[in-house]
Design an enzyme around this catalytic site. Structure first.
Site, PDB file in Angstrom:
ATOM      1  N   GLU A 124       2.004 -11.492  -2.380  1.00  0.00           N
ATOM      2  CA  GLU A 124       0.574 -10.813  -3.177  1.00  0.00           C
ATOM      3  C   GLU A 124      -0.568 -11.353  -2.004  1.00  0.00           C
ATOM      4  O   GLU A 124      -0.846 -12.146  -2.608  1.00  0.00           O
ATOM      5  CB  GLU A 124       0.107 -10.471  -4.089  1.00  0.00           C
ATOM      6  CG  GLU A 124       1.941  -9.002  -4.852  1.00  0.00           C
ATOM      7  CD  GLU A 124       1.422  -8.028  -4.227  1.00  0.00           C
ATOM      8  OE1 GLU A 124       0.537  -6.745  -3.789  1.00  0.00           O
ATOM      9  OE2 GLU A 124       3.123  -7.049  -4.864  1.00  0.00           O
ATOM     10  N   HIS A 135       4.446  -1.338   2.054  1.00  0.00           N
ATOM     11  CA  HIS A 135       3.311  -0.343   1.716  1.00  0.00           C
ATOM     12  C   HIS A 135       2.857   0.055   2.696  1.00  0.00           C
ATOM     13  O   HIS A 135       2.158  -0.481   2.795  1.00  0.00           O
ATOM     14  CB  HIS A 135       2.925  -0.286   0.741  1.00  0.00           C
ATOM     15  CG  HIS A 135       3.533  -0.408   0.007  1.00  0.00           C
ATOM     16  ND1 HIS A 135       2.907  -1.540  -1.419  1.00  0.00           N
ATOM     17  CD2 HIS A 135       4.976   0.460  -0.796  1.00  0.00           C
ATOM     18  CE1 HIS A 135       4.561  -0.992  -2.388  1.00  0.00           C
ATOM     19  NE2 HIS A 135       5.071  -0.352  -2.318  1.00  0.00           N
ATOM     20  N   HIS A 155       2.612  -8.098   0.438  1.00  0.00           N
ATOM     21  CA  HIS A 155       1.904  -6.855  -0.052  1.00  0.00           C
ATOM     22  C   HIS A 155       0.440  -7.062   0.076  1.00  0.00           C
ATOM     23  O   HIS A 155       0.157  -8.131   0.991  1.00  0.00           O
ATOM     24  CB  HIS A 155       2.859  -6.318  -1.426  1.00  0.00           C
ATOM     25  CG  HIS A 155       4.156  -5.551  -0.855  1.00  0.00           C
ATOM     26  ND1 HIS A 155       4.094  -4.633  -1.057  1.00  0.00           N
ATOM     27  CD2 HIS A 155       5.480  -6.687  -0.921  1.00  0.00           C
ATOM     28  CE1 HIS A 155       5.788  -4.201  -1.469  1.00  0.00           C
ATOM     29  NE2 HIS A 155       5.919  -5.287  -0.523  1.00  0.00           N
ATOM     30  N   GLU A 195      -1.749  -1.158   2.771  1.00  0.00           N
ATOM     31  CA  GLU A 195      -0.854  -2.441   2.496  1.00  0.00           C
ATOM     32  C   GLU A 195      -0.928  -3.381   3.383  1.00  0.00           C
ATOM     33  O   GLU A 195       0.051  -3.614   4.329  1.00  0.00           O
ATOM     34  CB  GLU A 195      -0.239  -3.347   0.937  1.00  0.00           C
ATOM     35  CG  GLU A 195      -0.986  -2.245  -0.095  1.00  0.00           C
ATOM     36  CD  GLU A 195       0.397  -2.862  -0.629  1.00  0.00           C
ATOM     37  OE1 GLU A 195       1.768  -3.693  -0.704  1.00  0.00           O
ATOM     38  OE2 GLU A 195       0.432  -2.087  -1.932  1.00  0.00           O
TER      39      GLU A 195
END
Length: 450
Positions: free
Chosen positions: A286, A88, A195, A91
């Site tokens: 993440e 993404h 991410h 990100e």
């Protein structure tokens, strides 16, 4: 004589200075990243191999730097590992920490014992940015910046083939096709994609169609115990992730990990595709509460993730590895290698070198090898903890020579698993099918009786 510095020369010099004096903590644009990777490849030519696996929609190269004792080619017995960042585009922490990981690995080889053992025993592939177009379109906002999607406004983490849904006609984006081709070109064993927007390690499955894989709100894979171990390896090696609730108004994640489907269902995700079709166990990391944090946060984010990135890489040595060979010692490609009690949607198979890798926690396992024209071979193996020794247990399977028919046709392919495995009538979805059909059957029966 006056020396004129062109923009290209200045960029090259800037990249060279970064490699010589230390990579600075800031957001490098796509041109700067490319120049940095090329400079690293020049400076560490015997340790690295730089290549593009394809181009983005806008024509930017998707650069991969491969590092290891044999960076240009796969060697039997040395597992393939990969990190993918910036899927993404907005990100951005993964993009930054992977560049600093490259610096750590190149500068630490032969000087840092841990780095040296990792690179001597593993071939490491790093794709700092899977979505450079999205990055270039991003704005510096903590959570709501532009740039998540690619140039076609497609979420790349919803664009892969999905094992649980029909999407044969789905058009694959250029970046997704490049990663799919890359995955088919190397026998990857372990991977993570990086991410932002939370601090947690998420593991497959991301999706479900309500079959036997759905258990208490989680979509559980046959290798769930290994995935939980992998996620915990990262979260507990990270300075904060395992402490749960690291972000304001974030969901509490026990031990800093979560099953992907339990967190939220996701169709067309990359980690499920890696696992089901690529035989590569992948988790999603993440790394930050802010998707695009201020640059002043970057040193701390690197420090928090550095030990976890290294510890996770070592896990590529879990379980058992080896080759399937015929009676004459030739490798047997496409042989099924199955672990009793683990019914994978797509069975694991040997590669062109006859190699197999199965990530397993320590314990006793019965492994079955199936080759056309041969009786299946089974062997119970006692698997130790491999990461400490930087090698999984090695066990080769040698086929017997057939006495009646001569040499077996070891090259005969077994059934492929390149097509969709979505099958609501199959074993993993039979319960769902029964639940859906039962009301219809009862209604039909009532109408016949009335």
């Amino acid at each position: 004589m006056m020396v004129v510095f062109t923009p290209c020369l200045c960029l090259w010099l800037g990249a060279w200075v970064s490699t010589a004096s230390g990579l600075d903590f800031r957001y490098h644009n796509t041109v700067e990243v490319e120049q940095y990777l090329k400079a690293v490849n020049r400076n560490y030519s015997s340790l690295t191999h730089l290549h593009s696996i394809g181009k983005s929609v806008e024509g930017r190269d998707l650069w991969v730097l491969t590092l290891g004792k044999y960076p240009t080619e796969h060697r039997v017995g040395i597992p393939e590992f990969k990190y993918v960042g910036n899927m993404h585009g907005n990100e951005v922490v993964g993009r930054v920490v992977l560049l600093h990981l490259i610096e750590l690995l190149t500068q630490g080889y032969h000087s840092d014992p841990l780095v040296t053992r990792i690179l001597n025993s593993t071939r490491v592939h790093i794709l700092p940015s899977m979505n450079p177009d999205g990055f270039e379109a991003s704005t510096r906002d903590c959570m709501y910046s532009e740039g998540r999607f690619n140039k076609h406004r497609v979420d790349l983490n919803r664009n892969f083939p999905d094992a649980f849904e029909r999407d044969e006609e789905e058009q694959r984006e250029a970046e997704v096709r490049a990663v799919m081709d890359w995955l088919s070109s190397e026998p990857f064993v372990l991977s993570a994609n990086l991410h932002g927007g939370a601090v947690v390690a998420s593991y497959p499955y991301d999706n479900s169609n309500g079959g036997g894989e759905l258990q208490r709100g989680s979509s559980v894979s046959p290798d769930n115990d290994v995935f939980v171990h992998l996620a915990k390896t990262y979260s507990f090696s990270h300075t904060l992730m395992h402490k749960e609730n690291n972000c304001y108004e974030s969901k509490d994640f026990k031990d800093g990990i979560t099953n992907g489907f339990y967190w939220y269902p996701l169709s067309g995700g990359m980690q499920d595709y890696n696992y089901v079709w690529g035989q590569c166990l992948e988790i999603t990391l993440e790394l930050s509460c802010c998707k695009y944090p201020p640059e002043s946060d970057l040193p701390g984010l690197w420090a928090a993730n550095k030990p976890a990135l290294l510890a996770y890489m070592q896990q590529v040595h879990l379980g058992v590895k080896g080759q399937v060979l015929d009676w004459a010692g030739a490798p047997v490609e496409n042989a099924l290698v199955e672990v009793e009690g683990r019914r994978n949607l797509c069975p694991f198979r040997t590669d062109r070198n006859g190699e197999y890798y199965r990530l397993l926690l320590p314990g006793n396992y019965t492994v079955k090898v199936t080759v056309p024209g041969q009786e299946p071979m089974t062997k119970t193996l006692s698997v130790p903890y491999g990461p400490d020794g930087f090698s999984a247990l090695t066990h080769d399977f040698i086929l017997r020579r057939r006495s009646s028919d001569g040499v077996p046709d070891a090259t005969q392919p077994t059934e492929s698993c390149t097509a969709k495995v979505w099958n609501p009538a199959g074993s993993h979805s039979a319960a769902l099918l029964a639940r859906r059909l039962m009301p219809l059957l009862l209604l039909t029966l009532c109408r016949l009786l009335l």
